[in-house]
Design a protein around this motif. Structure first.
Motif, PDB file in Angstrom:
ATOM      1  N   SER A  73      38.458  43.128  49.411  1.00  9.19           N
ATOM      2  CA  SER A  73      38.814  42.517  48.135  1.00  9.19           C
ATOM      3  C   SER A  73      37.597  41.887  47.479  1.00  9.19           C
ATOM      4  CB  SER A  73      39.899  41.450  48.330  1.00  9.19           C
ATOM      5  OG  SER A  73      39.423  40.391  49.131  1.00  9.19           O
ATOM      6  N   THR A  74      37.616  41.861  46.165  1.00  9.49           N
ATOM      7  CA  THR A  74      36.550  41.219  45.389  1.00  9.49           C
ATOM      8  C   THR A  74      37.191  40.182  44.487  1.00  9.49           C
ATOM      9  OG1 THR A  74      35.217  43.220  45.478  1.00  9.49           O
ATOM     10  CG2 THR A  74      34.635  41.600  43.800  1.00  9.49           C
ATOM     11  N   ARG A  75      36.589  38.986  44.501  1.00  4.60           N
ATOM     12  CA  ARG A  75      37.107  37.850  43.731  1.00  4.60           C
ATOM     13  C   ARG A  75      35.994  37.247  42.897  1.00  4.60           C
ATOM     14  NH1 ARG A  75      42.059  36.121  46.211  1.00  4.60           N
ATOM     15  NH2 ARG A  75      42.409  37.252  48.150  1.00  4.60           N
TER      16      ARG A  75
ATOM     17  N   THR B 103      39.783  34.089  42.009  1.00  2.00           N
ATOM     18  CA  THR B 103      40.780  34.985  41.423  1.00  2.00           C
ATOM     19  C   THR B 103      40.522  36.412  41.901  1.00  2.00           C
ATOM     20  OG1 THR B 103      40.900  33.586  39.463  1.00  2.00           O
ATOM     21  CG2 THR B 103      41.779  35.819  39.265  1.00  2.00           C
ATOM     22  N   LEU B 104      41.566  37.040  42.399  1.00  2.00           N
ATOM     23  CA  LEU B 104      41.481  38.411  42.908  1.00  2.00           C
ATOM     24  C   LEU B 104      41.321  39.390  41.755  1.00  2.00           C
ATOM     25  CD1 LEU B 104      41.661  40.336  45.330  1.00  2.00           C
ATOM     26  CD2 LEU B 104      44.151  40.225  45.098  1.00  2.00           C
ATOM     27  N   LEU B 105      40.276  40.231  41.814  1.00  4.29           N
ATOM     28  CA  LEU B 105      39.990  41.194  40.754  1.00  4.29           C
ATOM     29  C   LEU B 105      40.214  42.638  41.189  1.00  4.29           C
ATOM     30  CD1 LEU B 105      36.707  39.600  39.364  1.00  4.29           C
ATOM     31  CD2 LEU B 105      39.065  39.221  38.614  1.00  4.29           C
ATOM     32  N   SER B 106      39.951  42.945  42.450  1.00  2.00           N
ATOM     33  CA  SER B 106      40.150  44.310  42.946  1.00  2.00           C
ATOM     34  C   SER B 106      40.303  44.272  44.460  1.00  2.00           C
ATOM     35  CB  SER B 106      38.990  45.225  42.549  1.00  2.00           C
ATOM     36  OG  SER B 106      37.778  44.744  43.064  1.00  2.00           O
TER      37      SER B 106
ATOM     38  N   LYS C  85      38.468  44.574  34.696  1.00  2.00           N
ATOM     39  CA  LYS C  85      37.731  45.607  35.427  1.00  2.00           C
ATOM     40  C   LYS C  85      36.296  45.786  34.944  1.00  2.00           C
ATOM     41  CE  LYS C  85      39.396  49.589  32.824  1.00  2.00           C
ATOM     42  NZ  LYS C  85      40.143  50.828  32.900  1.00  2.00           N
ATOM     43  N   ASN C  86      36.005  45.398  33.703  1.00  2.00           N
ATOM     44  CA  ASN C  86      34.651  45.555  33.162  1.00  2.00           C
ATOM     45  C   ASN C  86      33.666  44.511  33.669  1.00  2.00           C
ATOM     46  OD1 ASN C  86      35.345  47.847  31.714  1.00  2.00           O
ATOM     47  ND2 ASN C  86      36.058  46.643  29.980  1.00  2.00           N
ATOM     48  N   GLU C  87      34.143  43.595  34.498  1.00  5.66           N
ATOM     49  CA  GLU C  87      33.261  42.588  35.078  1.00  5.66           C
ATOM     50  C   GLU C  87      32.485  43.134  36.281  1.00  5.66           C
ATOM     51  OE1 GLU C  87      35.082  38.689  35.584  1.00  5.66           O
ATOM     52  OE2 GLU C  87      36.467  39.180  33.961  1.00  5.66           O
ATOM     53  N   GLY C  88      32.795  44.350  36.682  1.00  6.45           N
ATOM     54  CA  GLY C  88      32.046  45.005  37.746  1.00  6.45           C
ATOM     55  C   GLY C  88      32.620  44.866  39.141  1.00  6.45           C
ATOM     56  N   ALA C  89      33.793  44.251  39.271  1.00  7.49           N
ATOM     57  CA  ALA C  89      34.384  44.047  40.600  1.00  7.49           C
ATOM     58  C   ALA C  89      34.602  45.349  41.374  1.00  7.49           C
ATOM     59  CB  ALA C  89      35.680  43.259  40.486  1.00  7.49           C
ATOM     60  N   PRO C  90      35.173  46.398  40.757  1.00  9.24           N
ATOM     61  CA  PRO C  90      35.375  47.627  41.532  1.00  9.24           C
ATOM     62  C   PRO C  90      34.058  48.240  42.031  1.00  9.24           C
ATOM     63  CG  PRO C  90      36.716  47.670  39.545  1.00  9.24           C
ATOM     64  CD  PRO C  90      35.782  46.501  39.421  1.00  9.24           C
ATOM     65  N   SER C  91      33.022  48.211  41.206  1.00  3.23           N
ATOM     66  CA  SER C  91      31.729  48.782  41.620  1.00  3.23           C
ATOM     67  C   SER C  91      31.100  47.954  42.732  1.00  3.23           C
ATOM     68  CB  SER C  91      30.783  48.858  40.420  1.00  3.23           C
ATOM     69  OG  SER C  91      31.300  49.732  39.448  1.00  3.23           O
TER      70      SER C  91
END
Length: 188
Positions: free
Chosen positions: A84-86, A91-94, A117-123
């Motif tokens: 997970s990325t916060r 706050t949980l983002l992905s 999603k544009n904050e870069g969390a998935p990448s």
């Protein structure tokens, strides 16, 4: 089709293969204090996954399977976790479910906050996962998908397209016999 990174050993080479926008997203996420963990509780993940699918107007297929049991068994075997990325506030983002063996790791069941999603969390999540895996397995397999947007995103990580299915039709018994002798004949 799926997309694969067949060798995740060399971090510098791997990062260089990422397209510039993925590299930029990762740096932006790091600069903004996003962080990735590898121990998210299963129930929290399933709730997040359900919410992200509902927000997109989609049914969450995880509700139809005994996913909690599958995740817990992979964790117990030491071959699975939830990544997970916060953000800096927690706050949980992905998040996604990750499994691996000595050859491949698999990116399964993803949830992404579409509003952020544009904050870069998935990448960042993928990049940190590749770092986490480099002494555990050899390659990384993104989920197979029919969605072109997902496929293009995975390609931006430098991943190679790999087909799941090969269709053969023989018009000649001679070619069928040759394939059999070469060991390339398809089984029914």
């Amino acid at each position: 089709y799926t997309y694969r990174l067949p060798n995740i050993e060399d971090a510098d080479e791997l990062f260089a293969r990422f397209c510039k926008s993925k590299q930029k997203h990762i740096r932006k996420a790091q600069k903004n204090g996003l962080s990735t963990t590898f121990d998210m509780p299963t129930d929290e993940f399933l709730d997040f996954h359900r919410r992200t699918y509902k927000e997109r107007g989609m049914d969450d297929l995880l509700d139809k399977w005994d996913c909690k049991h599958i995740i817990e068994e992979a964790k117990k075997a030491g071959q699975g976790t939830i990544v997970s990325t916060r953000d800096a506030e927690g706050t949980l983002l992905s998040a996604f479910f990750l499994v691996w063996d000595s050859e491949w790791a698999y990116y399964i069941w993803t949830g992404i906050d579409q509003n952020r999603k544009n904050e870069g969390a998935p990448s960042l999540m993928i990049w940190d996962t590749l770092e986490f895996l480099k002494d555990k397995t050899k390659g990384f397999d993104f989920e197979g998908s029919m969605n072109q947007g997902i496929g293009s995103s995975h390609r931006e990580f430098g991943a190679e397209l790999v087909p799941f299915i090969h269709v053969h039709k023989y018009y000649s018994k001679t070619f069928k016999i040759l394939d059999y002798l070469r060991g390339t004949a398809q089984k029914r």
